[in-house]
Design a protein around this motif. Sequence first.
Motif, PDB file in Angstrom:
ATOM      1  N   ARG A 314       4.784  -4.785  -0.942  1.00  0.00           N
ATOM      2  CA  ARG A 314       5.462  -6.036  -0.615  1.00  0.00           C
ATOM      3  C   ARG A 314       6.939  -5.720  -0.472  1.00  0.00           C
ATOM      4  NH1 ARG A 314       7.006 -10.467  -3.887  1.00  0.00           N
ATOM      5  NH2 ARG A 314       6.015  -9.466  -5.676  1.00  0.00           N
ATOM      6  N   VAL A 315       7.466  -5.985   0.729  1.00  0.00           N
ATOM      7  CA  VAL A 315       8.853  -5.644   1.032  1.00  0.00           C
ATOM      8  C   VAL A 315       9.595  -6.883   1.520  1.00  0.00           C
ATOM      9  CG1 VAL A 315       8.275  -3.255   1.621  1.00  0.00           C
ATOM     10  CG2 VAL A 315       8.288  -5.002   3.417  1.00  0.00           C
ATOM     11  N   LYS A 316      10.912  -6.772   1.550  1.00  0.00           N
ATOM     12  CA  LYS A 316      11.765  -7.839   2.097  1.00  0.00           C
ATOM     13  C   LYS A 316      12.534  -7.257   3.266  1.00  0.00           C
ATOM     14  CE  LYS A 316      13.823 -10.810  -0.589  1.00  0.00           C
ATOM     15  NZ  LYS A 316      14.786 -11.442  -1.554  1.00  0.00           N
ATOM     16  N   THR A 317      12.440  -7.941   4.407  1.00  0.00           N
ATOM     17  CA  THR A 317      13.137  -7.523   5.621  1.00  0.00           C
ATOM     18  C   THR A 317      13.834  -8.742   6.219  1.00  0.00           C
ATOM     19  OG1 THR A 317      11.419  -5.850   6.019  1.00  0.00           O
ATOM     20  CG2 THR A 317      12.884  -6.390   7.852  1.00  0.00           C
ATOM     21  N   ASP A 318      15.148  -8.637   6.341  1.00  0.00           N
ATOM     22  CA  ASP A 318      15.952  -9.763   6.885  1.00  0.00           C
ATOM     23  C   ASP A 318      15.660 -11.057   6.129  1.00  0.00           C
ATOM     24  OD1 ASP A 318      17.021  -8.037   8.790  1.00  0.00           O
ATOM     25  OD2 ASP A 318      15.411  -8.464  10.220  1.00  0.00           O
ATOM     26  N   GLY A 319      15.538 -10.933   4.808  1.00  0.00           N
ATOM     27  CA  GLY A 319      15.316 -12.111   3.977  1.00  0.00           C
ATOM     28  C   GLY A 319      13.883 -12.603   3.950  1.00  0.00           C
ATOM     29  N   GLN A 320      13.015 -11.993   4.708  1.00  0.00           N
ATOM     30  CA  GLN A 320      11.619 -12.407   4.757  1.00  0.00           C
ATOM     31  C   GLN A 320      10.740 -11.388   4.014  1.00  0.00           C
ATOM     32  OE1 GLN A 320      10.610 -15.352   6.249  1.00  0.00           O
ATOM     33  NE2 GLN A 320      12.819 -15.703   6.501  1.00  0.00           N
ATOM     34  N   GLU A 321       9.776 -11.933   3.242  1.00  0.00           N
ATOM     35  CA  GLU A 321       8.842 -11.059   2.526  1.00  0.00           C
ATOM     36  C   GLU A 321       7.583 -10.849   3.349  1.00  0.00           C
ATOM     37  OE1 GLU A 321       7.941 -12.234  -1.422  1.00  0.00           O
ATOM     38  OE2 GLU A 321      10.038 -12.544  -2.012  1.00  0.00           O
ATOM     39  N   LYS A 322       7.073  -9.648   3.288  1.00  0.00           N
ATOM     40  CA  LYS A 322       5.798  -9.359   3.938  1.00  0.00           C
ATOM     41  C   LYS A 322       5.113  -8.218   3.190  1.00  0.00           C
ATOM     42  CE  LYS A 322       7.440  -5.994   7.362  1.00  0.00           C
ATOM     43  NZ  LYS A 322       7.443  -5.604   8.781  1.00  0.00           N
ATOM     44  N   THR A 323       3.805  -8.103   3.434  1.00  0.00           N
ATOM     45  CA  THR A 323       3.019  -7.050   2.793  1.00  0.00           C
ATOM     46  C   THR A 323       2.570  -6.044   3.828  1.00  0.00           C
ATOM     47  OG1 THR A 323       2.241  -8.534   1.052  1.00  0.00           O
ATOM     48  CG2 THR A 323       0.971  -6.532   1.430  1.00  0.00           C
ATOM     49  N   VAL A 324       2.831  -4.781   3.549  1.00  0.00           N
ATOM     50  CA  VAL A 324       2.463  -3.685   4.454  1.00  0.00           C
ATOM     51  C   VAL A 324       1.414  -2.831   3.755  1.00  0.00           C
ATOM     52  CG1 VAL A 324       3.276  -1.668   5.722  1.00  0.00           C
ATOM     53  CG2 VAL A 324       4.775  -3.656   5.436  1.00  0.00           C
ATOM     54  N   GLY A 325       0.315  -2.567   4.410  1.00  0.00           N
ATOM     55  CA  GLY A 325      -0.732  -1.731   3.839  1.00  0.00           C
ATOM     56  C   GLY A 325      -0.906  -0.448   4.638  1.00  0.00           C
ATOM     57  N   PHE A 326      -1.201   0.636   3.937  1.00  0.00           N
ATOM     58  CA  PHE A 326      -1.501   1.889   4.643  1.00  0.00           C
ATOM     59  C   PHE A 326      -2.369   2.757   3.749  1.00  0.00           C
ATOM     60  CE2 PHE A 326       2.290   2.835   2.221  1.00  0.00           C
ATOM     61  CZ  PHE A 326       2.162   4.163   1.820  1.00  0.00           C
ATOM     62  N   THR A 327      -3.086   3.664   4.384  1.00  0.00           N
ATOM     63  CA  THR A 327      -3.979   4.572   3.662  1.00  0.00           C
ATOM     64  C   THR A 327      -3.535   6.005   3.886  1.00  0.00           C
ATOM     65  OG1 THR A 327      -5.856   3.062   3.865  1.00  0.00           O
ATOM     66  CG2 THR A 327      -6.361   5.377   3.423  1.00  0.00           C
ATOM     67  N   VAL A 328      -3.493   6.765   2.823  1.00  0.00           N
ATOM     68  CA  VAL A 328      -3.173   8.193   2.899  1.00  0.00           C
ATOM     69  C   VAL A 328      -4.463   8.959   2.679  1.00  0.00           C
ATOM     70  CG1 VAL A 328      -1.866  10.097   1.906  1.00  0.00           C
ATOM     71  CG2 VAL A 328      -0.840   7.817   2.036  1.00  0.00           C
ATOM     72  N   LYS A 329      -4.876   9.735   3.672  1.00  0.00           N
ATOM     73  CA  LYS A 329      -6.059  10.576   3.547  1.00  0.00           C
ATOM     74  C   LYS A 329      -5.648  11.969   3.080  1.00  0.00           C
ATOM     75  CE  LYS A 329      -8.586   8.100   7.182  1.00  0.00           C
ATOM     76  NZ  LYS A 329      -9.624   7.567   6.275  1.00  0.00           N
ATOM     77  N   SER A 330      -6.602  12.709   2.617  1.00  0.00           N
ATOM     78  CA  SER A 330      -6.298  14.010   2.034  1.00  0.00           C
ATOM     79  C   SER A 330      -5.607  14.949   3.022  1.00  0.00           C
ATOM     80  CB  SER A 330      -7.580  14.667   1.495  1.00  0.00           C
ATOM     81  OG  SER A 330      -8.537  14.796   2.540  1.00  0.00           O
ATOM     82  N   GLU A 331      -5.900  14.751   4.345  1.00  0.00           N
ATOM     83  CA  GLU A 331      -5.295  15.659   5.323  1.00  0.00           C
ATOM     84  C   GLU A 331      -4.031  15.082   5.953  1.00  0.00           C
ATOM     85  OE1 GLU A 331      -8.330  13.104   7.469  1.00  0.00           O
ATOM     86  OE2 GLU A 331      -8.174  14.193   5.568  1.00  0.00           O
ATOM     87  N   ASP A 332      -3.638  13.862   5.553  1.00  0.00           N
ATOM     88  CA  ASP A 332      -2.478  13.202   6.149  1.00  0.00           C
ATOM     89  C   ASP A 332      -1.167  13.783   5.647  1.00  0.00           C
ATOM     90  OD1 ASP A 332      -4.004  11.528   7.646  1.00  0.00           O
ATOM     91  OD2 ASP A 332      -3.841   9.809   6.307  1.00  0.00           O
ATOM     92  N   ASN A 333      -0.127  13.548   6.455  1.00  0.00           N
ATOM     93  CA  ASN A 333       1.242  13.834   6.046  1.00  0.00           C
ATOM     94  C   ASN A 333       1.744  12.626   5.272  1.00  0.00           C
ATOM     95  OD1 ASN A 333       4.137  13.861   6.015  1.00  0.00           O
ATOM     96  ND2 ASN A 333       4.086  15.452   7.590  1.00  0.00           N
ATOM     97  N   GLU A 352       1.143  -1.891  -4.891  1.00  0.00           N
ATOM     98  CA  GLU A 352      -0.188  -1.878  -5.485  1.00  0.00           C
ATOM     99  C   GLU A 352      -0.986  -0.788  -4.781  1.00  0.00           C
ATOM    100  OE1 GLU A 352      -2.638  -5.685  -6.652  1.00  0.00           O
ATOM    101  OE2 GLU A 352      -3.182  -5.106  -4.602  1.00  0.00           O
ATOM    102  N   TRP A 353      -1.841  -0.107  -5.529  1.00  0.00           N
ATOM    103  CA  TRP A 353      -2.606   0.950  -4.878  1.00  0.00           C
ATOM    104  C   TRP A 353      -4.040   0.960  -5.392  1.00  0.00           C
ATOM    105  CZ3 TRP A 353      -2.531   6.582  -6.799  1.00  0.00           C
ATOM    106  CH2 TRP A 353      -2.347   6.647  -8.183  1.00  0.00           C
ATOM    107  N   THR A 354      -4.920   1.500  -4.556  1.00  0.00           N
ATOM    108  CA  THR A 354      -6.338   1.626  -4.874  1.00  0.00           C
ATOM    109  C   THR A 354      -6.714   3.102  -4.803  1.00  0.00           C
ATOM    110  OG1 THR A 354      -6.798  -0.562  -3.959  1.00  0.00           O
ATOM    111  CG2 THR A 354      -8.665   0.933  -4.218  1.00  0.00           C
ATOM    112  N   HIS A 355      -7.385   3.569  -5.849  1.00  0.00           N
ATOM    113  CA  HIS A 355      -7.676   5.006  -5.926  1.00  0.00           C
ATOM    114  C   HIS A 355      -8.853   5.254  -6.855  1.00  0.00           C
ATOM    115  CE1 HIS A 355      -5.932   5.348 -10.016  1.00  0.00           C
ATOM    116  NE2 HIS A 355      -5.172   4.348  -9.594  1.00  0.00           N
ATOM    117  N   ARG A 356      -9.397   6.438  -6.738  1.00  0.00           N
ATOM    118  CA  ARG A 356     -10.401   6.871  -7.703  1.00  0.00           C
ATOM    119  C   ARG A 356      -9.729   7.051  -9.066  1.00  0.00           C
ATOM    120  NH1 ARG A 356     -13.332  11.827  -4.365  1.00  0.00           N
ATOM    121  NH2 ARG A 356     -14.210  10.554  -2.656  1.00  0.00           N
ATOM    122  N   ARG A 357     -10.442   6.657 -10.107  1.00  0.00           N
ATOM    123  CA  ARG A 357      -9.839   6.760 -11.441  1.00  0.00           C
ATOM    124  C   ARG A 357     -10.053   8.161 -12.004  1.00  0.00           C
ATOM    125  NH1 ARG A 357     -10.364   2.546 -16.543  1.00  0.00           N
ATOM    126  NH2 ARG A 357      -8.620   3.426 -17.712  1.00  0.00           N
TER     127      ARG A 357
END
Length: 439
Positions: A314-333, A352-357
């Motif tokens: 959850r970020v703030k840009t120009d006074g507006q809040e929004k949620t950005v989601g992305f996934t990092v795979k094992s081979e990703d940069n 917030e993140w989702t991962h194997r425990r």
Amino acid sequence: MAKEHLLERADTPDEKARVEKYVTVHGQELSPTNYAVCQADLLIKNDRQATVYLGNSLIPHEPYSRESGDQWPETKWRFHRMLSNPPFGVTWGGKDGYEKEARKLAKTRYQAGMPRVNDGALLFLQTMLAKMAPPETGGSRIAVIFNGSPLSNGDCGSGESEIRRWILENDWLDAIVMLPDQLFYNTGIFTYVWLLRNDKPASHYGRVMLIDARQQFEKEPKSFGNKRHRITDAHRAWIEERYRDGWAKGYADEQVKVFPREDFAYHKVSVVFWQTDEHDQPAIVTEPYEKAFTAANVKKEQDFHESDLSFRVRVKTDGQEKTVGFTVKSEDNAARKFKEAMSGADETLAVEWTHRRYVQDDEYIPHGEDIAAFLKREIAKPIIRWEETKKDGKTVLGYEILPNKYFYRYQPPTPAKDLLAEFWRLEKEAEKMLEGLAK
């Protein structure tokens, strides 16, 4: 005292003469007061062969230094019998220590390792081991009294563990005697006598004896500081008998146990396993990301989990809040993914993140156990990976000696009704005391 003991055991004038002629005693003392007392005692005894120097036996002696060092260097002197009662927990580093001087011997006398700077016990032991006479010239035997720290302080690969490994792998440790507590004036702790030798007979090869003499004492008629117990000749005879008979007859009982030296070794294994949920299935969790949300930290999580990681920022840009989601795979940069997600954002509000425990833990596994089988049996969770402790690229074993564990005897707890009865007895006793005060 040792020479006096030999003279007392000499039965004939000829035997006494041989003791006087062939037994010479040598020593070194750091405390000027103790040194003066020792010299005065030797003058009274008229022992003209005894030589004692004032100085620090843990550092090299340099003639022009302000502090005298070891004046019995192993390059010139070897001894057949050595006795020592070094100070417990001596600090040899820091501003009040002599670490710089001691480390001059790091590649020679202390090549097995250097203990922590606030406990120099194993420096004393290495100093004596360096002065052992070769077996072909009679060999050496050492008796030194320690507190409990040299037995187990230090993790696998540490200086203390490496020193114990060096001693045990060279098969110099012969026996350890557990003594009663409250034997000394300034401390009430339990102490241990280490017996070492480089001339072990065949029946001792590869083995170490532990003797539990903690009950071999009688009460002092009057306490002297912390000294409330004393060992008599009968107790000393009991210890000697257990030592001799234990080796000669090969027996073990509640007070004497003999172990292969490998029994004191262990593997320290760093293991990552997949924690399971309430249904005993591999857990996937979603939770706040509490570390600093940086590309470097995301990369560390990626390397640790070696699996897909989903982030919601959850970020703030120009006074507006929004949620950005992305996934990092094992081979990703990971750094590129992070920059794309944060592009144009003025402020990060929450992550917030989702991962194997995955859980990382250290397991201490007895030497000789199959590591994979041990982890499977003891953890009973999906094992992701494991690695033994390494030093200079090589796997190392840890070594520790835990006499209390080997002589542990279960004692059932006091029944609750007895505890309750004792509580009410004390309660009534307290009431009577308060009534007395009121009067």
